[in-house]
Design an enzyme around this catalytic site. Sequence first.
Site, short mmCIF file in Angstrom:
data_model
loop_
_atom_site.label_atom_id
_atom_site.label_comp_id
_atom_site.label_asym_id
_atom_site.label_seq_id
_atom_site.Cartn_x
_atom_site.Cartn_y
_atom_site.Cartn_z
N GLU A 88 0.83 -1.21 0.00
CA GLU A 88 0.00 0.00 0.00
C GLU A 88 0.86 1.26 0.00
OE1 GLU A 88 -3.07 0.08 -0.51
OE2 GLU A 88 -3.96 -1.80 0.16
N ASP A 235 -4.55 -9.66 -8.50
CA ASP A 235 -4.95 -8.71 -9.53
C ASP A 235 -3.81 -7.90 -10.15
OD1 ASP A 235 -4.62 -7.43 -7.09
OD2 ASP A 235 -6.53 -6.38 -7.12
N GLU A 329 -18.59 -5.75 -2.26
CA GLU A 329 -17.21 -6.20 -2.11
C GLU A 329 -17.04 -7.62 -2.65
OE1 GLU A 329 -13.26 -5.11 -0.51
OE2 GLU A 329 -14.95 -4.21 -1.54
N GLU A 347 -12.40 0.51 -9.42
CA GLU A 347 -12.03 -0.39 -10.51
C GLU A 347 -13.09 -0.45 -11.61
OE1 GLU A 347 -9.39 -1.19 -7.22
OE2 GLU A 347 -11.58 -1.13 -7.31
N THR A 433 -1.38 1.10 -10.70
CA THR A 433 -2.60 0.50 -10.18
C THR A 433 -3.36 1.47 -9.28
OG1 THR A 433 -3.49 -1.55 -9.22
CG2 THR A 433 -1.61 -0.52 -8.08
#
Length: 775
Positions: A88, A235, A329, A347, A433
């Site tokens: 993160e 992902d 989610e 996304e 991302t």
Amino acid sequence: MFDHAYGSYMKYAYPADELMPLSCRGRVRGQEPNRGDIDDSLGKFSLTLIDTLDTLVVLNKLDEFEDAVRKAVSDVRLDNDVVVSVFETNIRVLGGLLGAHVMADLLRQRGERMQWYRDELLHMAKELGHRLLPAFNTTSGLPYPKVNLRYGVLNPLSRTGTESDTCTACAGTMILEFAALSRLSGETVFEANARKALDVLWERRQRGSDLVGTVINIHNEEWVRRDSGVGAGIDSYYEYLMKAYILLGDNVFLDRFNIHYSAIMKYISQPPLLLNVHMHNPTVSVRSWMDSLLAFFPGLQVLRGDLKPAIETHEMLYQVTKQHKFLPEAFTTEFRVHWGQHLLRPEFAESTYYLYKATGDPYYLRVGQSIVEKLNAYARVPCGFAAVQDVRTGTHEDRMDSFFLAEMFKYLYLLFSEKSELPIDIDDYIFTTEAHLLPVSLSTTKPPCQVNNTTVPVSQEEDLFTHSCPSMETLFPNNPSFAKTIRDSYKYLTGVGRAFHPLPEHKGVYRVKLVAEVNQTPEEEEVAPHVVQLISPPFLGRTVLTAGPAKFGMDLTKQEHGVMKASPYTACGPIDNAAQLNGHIALALRGDCMFAAKARRLQEAGAIGIIFIDHREGSNSVETPLFQMVGDGDSTEDLSLPLVFLFSREGAMLTAALEEHHNVDVLLLPKERQLGHGEAHTFNFSYSYCPANTERPVGMNIKLRLAEEGELEDGAAGGPTLEFVLEKEEVLLKEEEEESQQRFCTKAAEKDRTEPCSAGSSHTPNSDSGPDTNP
């Protein structure tokens, strides 16, 4: 929307890492209840500010950008004694610093702004990179999942370093930021470490299936979780292989991606679904649900040039959002909610942006419009935007993650903008991302670091698009409607009560006879204005406030009156002074939870009626069309008290009367039944309909059922009937594609033009797109 979110962060939260939009204050790690791994994003480094920097440039807010860079340079410290997520911190903070440095450098070169800038953000990025490097101190080269910004990993004071596992995405989503940092700073160590981690993941793929698992041991390189998909845990590993090729021009990354992609399309992609399978036995599905993070994948497929499955999966996701307002989610293969949370993830908007840019199909603008409307209706709160705790109830969570500002507004703004309106040439950049912008020129203007010697077996057949992105003209010449033809198969996907399985295609001509029972219904009902009429002295019925009705609770064809109480309730928690409220009409502020939830609590507390007041300052019935309050999706038959809604300005008049006179008798009733009709001093708006000469569609209830041959002639249908015969060669029934459900009035005198109905008539009582139907 961005101004509201960013302005709220700067006003109520900065320099904290995140905004708590319900509490209207900053989230400081250690000062709020611990949320476990979620808090590993927070490092006491003004996360939201840094994550948002390059968004300010994209939105052409250059004054705000320069001011924010000054704040970041002067205020932000990166040496805090705090344990953070390596993944993160890399994508949000390191990526944010690099993207902002690239923007600041560009503006400086143009000679108009940032002339004071001396690469301070790049120096901060380099410092942070060195603070993340200790995580890579493992025998395998796979990084630890956490690091202490001040003490590293193995230091006795670090409070971390005992972890043995990391997710595939956590280890495989470093190359863009670390390579860019190496190219910009000249220090090769960052790119070298990120490449080594990717090498390990590639070598540990399952050779039979070419898939990877979700969690791997960072010491012995053994897989801990062997389920394989394209969602959470994996992902961005796939995303970064493709984008590393675009950013760095290194074929090794594209070759790896293409091999993985072939495996994904063979085992995981079952259009429109993206399943999770066992990496060693990929024909076995390991779970019956999908997570929302996989919504990025259609966008990646667009970069790959594989438009058909991208369109199919995106349409499936859109149908799920239409059913649940947001993407839950997690949701089942039958499109039911598995985990109801929605964290304002970007996304789906990201893939919508990519598909629009690839196809030019305005359908995707309408999808974007629905995202905007739902965010405003169901997530907007006075101090920003709040995550949704459960899409089934609409309850909010005191959370606005930094990615909402970094990504959501960037993609939405780019979706609706023309290239000429942007301060930069967006095609010169690749999105990380976290949607940070890195220049694709890095591969040519900055020398590469060490050569990557990993050999890649070329096992897959190469096609025309293996090394390049196809164009629409190449794939679908002279066929602008190709995207619609693909989507149409999935239009009613969520209407079925079972998992979707494509039916085998049969050729031939079929005749289907449908007998339709047609009953004419009245014209579509309008929102009938209600009123709150003040009848106690000194008002005596002369003050009348226009109010909106509710679709649940008492039918106010019966008038109700009671004594108002002066204190508005939020009513989302326990009612503390129920004894005082008993037998009175209650005031309740809109926000934090659903109308029906408030109504239940207040009814249980003994209220005999409720007046909801809009929390959005300045709203009023003159400028905003009325709407009907709707329930929370559950049965509202238990609610029997009368309910009305006042906009902010009318609500202020009522509360002012209460403050002055303490108790006020009011009537809640339909407008046409107000006392002394025609004499009262009414604060309302001129409720406008379509012009009198407008042609409006007549509503009908049509029930369809299959009829046996000859049944119609026998009169068994009962009542007026229509017969439809559907044949292959003809289109007898055409379905309207318009997804926004906006109704149009066609002027009789101007047959060739349409224009929207005005004010209240454009908002049906059932409309989710009405003016903010969420509390």
